[in-house]
Motif scaffolding. Sequence first.
Motif, PDB file in Angstrom:
ATOM      1  N   GLY A  49       0.790  -1.222   0.000  1.00 25.68           N
ATOM      2  CA  GLY A  49       0.000   0.000   0.000  1.00 25.68           C
ATOM      3  C   GLY A  49       0.825   1.276   0.000  1.00 25.68           C
ATOM      4  N   ILE A  50       2.124   1.172  -0.354  1.00 23.70           N
ATOM      5  CA  ILE A  50       3.010   2.349  -0.386  1.00 23.70           C
ATOM      6  C   ILE A  50       3.200   2.777  -1.841  1.00 23.70           C
ATOM      7  CG2 ILE A  50       5.244   3.301   0.268  1.00 23.70           C
ATOM      8  CD1 ILE A  50       5.507   1.048   2.310  1.00 23.70           C
ATOM      9  N   PRO A  51       2.736   3.944  -2.249  1.00 25.23           N
ATOM     10  CA  PRO A  51       2.922   4.392  -3.631  1.00 25.23           C
ATOM     11  C   PRO A  51       4.408   4.527  -3.975  1.00 25.23           C
ATOM     12  CG  PRO A  51       1.313   5.764  -2.479  1.00 25.23           C
ATOM     13  CD  PRO A  51       1.969   4.917  -1.442  1.00 25.23           C
ATOM     14  N   ASP A  52       4.709   4.347  -5.251  1.00 26.16           N
ATOM     15  CA  ASP A  52       6.108   4.445  -5.692  1.00 26.16           C
ATOM     16  C   ASP A  52       6.709   5.803  -5.346  1.00 26.16           C
ATOM     17  OD1 ASP A  52       5.850   1.919  -6.728  1.00 26.16           O
ATOM     18  OD2 ASP A  52       5.463   2.591  -8.786  1.00 26.16           O
ATOM     19  N   THR A  53       5.934   6.859  -5.553  1.00 26.46           N
ATOM     20  CA  THR A  53       6.459   8.205  -5.322  1.00 26.46           C
ATOM     21  C   THR A  53       6.824   8.428  -3.859  1.00 26.46           C
ATOM     22  OG1 THR A  53       4.170   8.977  -5.114  1.00 26.46           O
ATOM     23  CG2 THR A  53       5.240   9.229  -7.258  1.00 26.46           C
ATOM     24  N   TRP A  54       5.951   8.009  -2.944  1.00 22.14           N
ATOM     25  CA  TRP A  54       6.240   8.186  -1.522  1.00 22.14           C
ATOM     26  C   TRP A  54       7.416   7.327  -1.082  1.00 22.14           C
ATOM     27  CZ3 TRP A  54       4.688  12.104   1.207  1.00 22.14           C
ATOM     28  CH2 TRP A  54       3.515  12.761   0.847  1.00 22.14           C
ATOM     29  N   PHE A  55       7.525   6.163  -1.662  1.00 23.36           N
ATOM     30  CA  PHE A  55       8.635   5.276  -1.300  1.00 23.36           C
ATOM     31  C   PHE A  55       9.963   5.903  -1.708  1.00 23.36           C
ATOM     32  CE2 PHE A  55      11.540   1.743  -1.528  1.00 23.36           C
ATOM     33  CZ  PHE A  55      11.151   0.925  -0.482  1.00 23.36           C
ATOM     34  N   VAL A  56      10.013   6.462  -2.918  1.00 25.11           N
ATOM     35  CA  VAL A  56      11.247   7.094  -3.399  1.00 25.11           C
ATOM     36  C   VAL A  56      11.600   8.287  -2.528  1.00 25.11           C
ATOM     37  CG1 VAL A  56      12.265   8.398  -5.305  1.00 25.11           C
ATOM     38  CG2 VAL A  56      11.001   6.300  -5.773  1.00 25.11           C
ATOM     39  N   PHE A  57      10.603   9.103  -2.185  1.00 29.93           N
ATOM     40  CA  PHE A  57      10.854  10.267  -1.338  1.00 29.93           C
ATOM     41  C   PHE A  57      11.441   9.843   0.011  1.00 29.93           C
ATOM     42  CE2 PHE A  57       7.857  13.102  -3.783  1.00 29.93           C
ATOM     43  CZ  PHE A  57       8.813  14.065  -4.055  1.00 29.93           C
ATOM     44  N   GLY A  58      10.796   8.882   0.669  1.00 28.38           N
ATOM     45  CA  GLY A  58      11.251   8.453   1.989  1.00 28.38           C
ATOM     46  C   GLY A  58      12.636   7.854   1.960  1.00 28.38           C
ATOM     47  N   ASP A  59      12.905   7.015   0.960  1.00 31.89           N
ATOM     48  CA  ASP A  59      14.203   6.362   0.851  1.00 31.89           C
ATOM     49  C   ASP A  59      15.306   7.383   0.600  1.00 31.89           C
ATOM     50  OD1 ASP A  59      15.792   3.916   0.688  1.00 31.89           O
ATOM     51  OD2 ASP A  59      16.018   4.414  -1.421  1.00 31.89           O
ATOM     52  N   ASP A  60      15.082   8.314  -0.319  1.00 29.71           N
ATOM     53  CA  ASP A  60      16.096   9.307  -0.653  1.00 29.71           C
ATOM     54  C   ASP A  60      16.358  10.263   0.508  1.00 29.71           C
ATOM     55  OD1 ASP A  60      16.234   8.163  -3.102  1.00 29.71           O
ATOM     56  OD2 ASP A  60      15.945   9.996  -4.256  1.00 29.71           O
ATOM     57  N   VAL A  61      15.330  10.624   1.248  1.00 30.97           N
ATOM     58  CA  VAL A  61      15.504  11.535   2.377  1.00 30.97           C
ATOM     59  C   VAL A  61      16.399  10.911   3.438  1.00 30.97           C
ATOM     60  CG1 VAL A  61      14.306  12.531   4.359  1.00 30.97           C
ATOM     61  CG2 VAL A  61      13.406  12.878   2.060  1.00 30.97           C
ATOM     62  N   VAL A  62      16.114   9.678   3.816  1.00 29.72           N
ATOM     63  CA  VAL A  62      16.889   9.013   4.871  1.00 29.72           C
ATOM     64  C   VAL A  62      18.338   8.813   4.433  1.00 29.72           C
ATOM     65  CG1 VAL A  62      17.109   6.911   6.238  1.00 29.72           C
ATOM     66  CG2 VAL A  62      14.848   7.881   5.826  1.00 29.72           C
ATOM     67  N   LEU A  63      18.537   8.355   3.198  1.00 30.12           N
ATOM     68  CA  LEU A  63      19.894   8.110   2.717  1.00 30.12           C
ATOM     69  C   LEU A  63      20.671   9.415   2.552  1.00 30.12           C
ATOM     70  CD1 LEU A  63      19.332   5.230   0.125  1.00 30.12           C
ATOM     71  CD2 LEU A  63      20.304   5.076   2.419  1.00 30.12           C
ATOM     72  N   SER A  64      19.988  10.508   2.201  1.00 31.25           N
ATOM     73  CA  SER A  64      20.661  11.807   2.088  1.00 31.25           C
ATOM     74  C   SER A  64      21.136  12.288   3.452  1.00 31.25           C
ATOM     75  CB  SER A  64      19.725  12.843   1.464  1.00 31.25           C
ATOM     76  OG  SER A  64      19.435  12.518   0.125  1.00 31.25           O
ATOM     77  N   ILE A  65      20.308  12.102   4.469  1.00 30.06           N
ATOM     78  CA  ILE A  65      20.694  12.496   5.827  1.00 30.06           C
ATOM     79  C   ILE A  65      21.903  11.693   6.287  1.00 30.06           C
ATOM     80  CG2 ILE A  65      19.961  12.494   8.241  1.00 30.06           C
ATOM     81  CD1 ILE A  65      17.111  13.031   7.246  1.00 30.06           C
ATOM     82  N   LEU A  66      21.857  10.369   6.083  1.00 25.83           N
ATOM     83  CA  LEU A  66      22.986   9.524   6.470  1.00 25.83           C
ATOM     84  C   LEU A  66      24.238   9.863   5.671  1.00 25.83           C
ATOM     85  CD1 LEU A  66      21.308   6.025   6.925  1.00 25.83           C
ATOM     86  CD2 LEU A  66      22.422   7.397   8.691  1.00 25.83           C
ATOM     87  N   GLY A  67      24.051  10.155   4.375  1.00 28.64           N
ATOM     88  CA  GLY A  67      25.197  10.510   3.541  1.00 28.64           C
ATOM     89  C   GLY A  67      25.876  11.774   4.021  1.00 28.64           C
ATOM     90  N   GLU A  68      25.091  12.776   4.435  1.00 30.39           N
ATOM     91  CA  GLU A  68      25.670  14.032   4.936  1.00 30.39           C
ATOM     92  C   GLU A  68      26.357  13.801   6.274  1.00 30.39           C
ATOM     93  OE1 GLU A  68      26.535  17.693   3.642  1.00 30.39           O
ATOM     94  OE2 GLU A  68      25.052  16.420   2.671  1.00 30.39           O
ATOM     95  N   ILE A  69      25.754  12.979   7.127  1.00 33.81           N
ATOM     96  CA  ILE A  69      26.353  12.664   8.425  1.00 33.81           C
ATOM     97  C   ILE A  69      27.688  11.955   8.242  1.00 33.81           C
ATOM     98  CG2 ILE A  69      26.088  11.199  10.471  1.00 33.81           C
ATOM     99  CD1 ILE A  69      23.114  11.867  10.422  1.00 33.81           C
ATOM    100  N   ALA A  70      27.775  11.100   7.238  1.00 32.72           N
ATOM    101  CA  ALA A  70      29.020  10.378   6.985  1.00 32.72           C
ATOM    102  C   ALA A  70      30.054  11.250   6.288  1.00 32.72           C
ATOM    103  CB  ALA A  70      28.736   9.134   6.138  1.00 32.72           C
ATOM    104  N   PHE A  71      29.594  12.220   5.468  1.00 35.62           N
ATOM    105  CA  PHE A  71      30.520  13.019   4.674  1.00 35.62           C
ATOM    106  C   PHE A  71      31.186  14.125   5.487  1.00 35.62           C
ATOM    107  CE2 PHE A  71      31.222  16.296   1.238  1.00 35.62           C
ATOM    108  CZ  PHE A  71      32.316  15.629   0.682  1.00 35.62           C
TER     109      PHE A  71
END
Length: 383
Positions: free
Chosen positions: A272-294
């Motif tokens: 029941g998770i639309p593709d668009t919402w899934f992409v948004f959620g995944d990219d947001v979390v990975l961007s935060i982790l990427g900045e924390i690591a960088f």
Amino acid sequence: LWGYRRRSYLILAGLTGCLSYSLVGHEFWGILDGHPDAIIPGTVASLVLSSACIAFSDVVADGIVVQKTRDSNDPKIAGGLQSLCWGSAAIGGLLSAYFSGSLLEVMKPQEVFSITAILPFCVASIALLIDEKPLTKSDDAFELTVNDGEEEAATTVIASNDGVKGQIDALWNAIKQPSIYKPALFLFLWQSTPTSDGAFLFFMTEDLKFGPEFLGRVRLVTAVASLFGVWLYNQYLKTRPIKDILFWSSIISTPLGLLNLLLISHVNRDLGIPDTWFVFGDDVVLSILGEIAFLPTLVLAARLCPPGVEAVLFATLMSINNGAGTLGTEFGALLTKWLGVTESNFDNLALLSIICNLSSLYPLLFIGFLDEVGSVSEQDIEN
């Protein structure tokens, strides 16, 4: 140049970049009207020159930041400079993501280039405000001190400000120290792991039918997430050892990266998770982790730079970092071709995603290279 080590180069690069963008924006002021075959090569040359000017300005600015970071006695100032710079970069990315598409809807590309020419001119103007004393002949040599933690001593060499050879010698004397080349090698391994970004972009556009507008919105949201990552690091993670941040960010990012498998197999739709919402959620979390690591890698690189070669060594470390990222992209492209993933065949995209995500863990086998400089937090380093 003109008696200055940094100010004059920023002015020259800014004015040259302004001229390059202006040439494209004003269609070379009619100079090439009688030579239609030269318009495309001229445009490419102008854009390459403008990009080179931006890169050159970035190197000089990095040198200023590194020097201020090292010389400051105030932990709040020294510790926040890198975060301030990359937070500003994230804001720039945010504005670019918002305006790049909207401006093209109401303006011609040439008009957008003309507006862009204002930005490097601003860099040249701001460079006049840099507090820098002009060099004299008595400043032709400087002492370069590199702390080698293994020997609990300092290696001091004399490098000349005149000529490229003096800078190369100073750079080599810095890089050959274990306290510098070991962390640099780890950063290279950490960034050189293969990525499936190219293949996944085709999947989003060809299979999920995402258009440019939606991808622009994703870029906008990830820029905001990057800003949040900068804030999160400054508020809660500056007291943690740099090595621990890199280790746990890699560990956490791996299973989160594997969530793409739900999107590739369309299981998210069954949940029941639309593709668009899934992409948004995944990219947001990975961007935060990427900045924390960088951000810790920037702090680490800044602290590795000895006096005298701040700009050239920091630029070298960042070039190693960026070159490793390019190498990882090429490895990912080879894997994509080997697995037969194309713009219309995504049968092995899940396997490609698994390989790329799991391979991001192998650099952790060499995290011991950071024992000497990465076992303390940014706050401990500044204090």
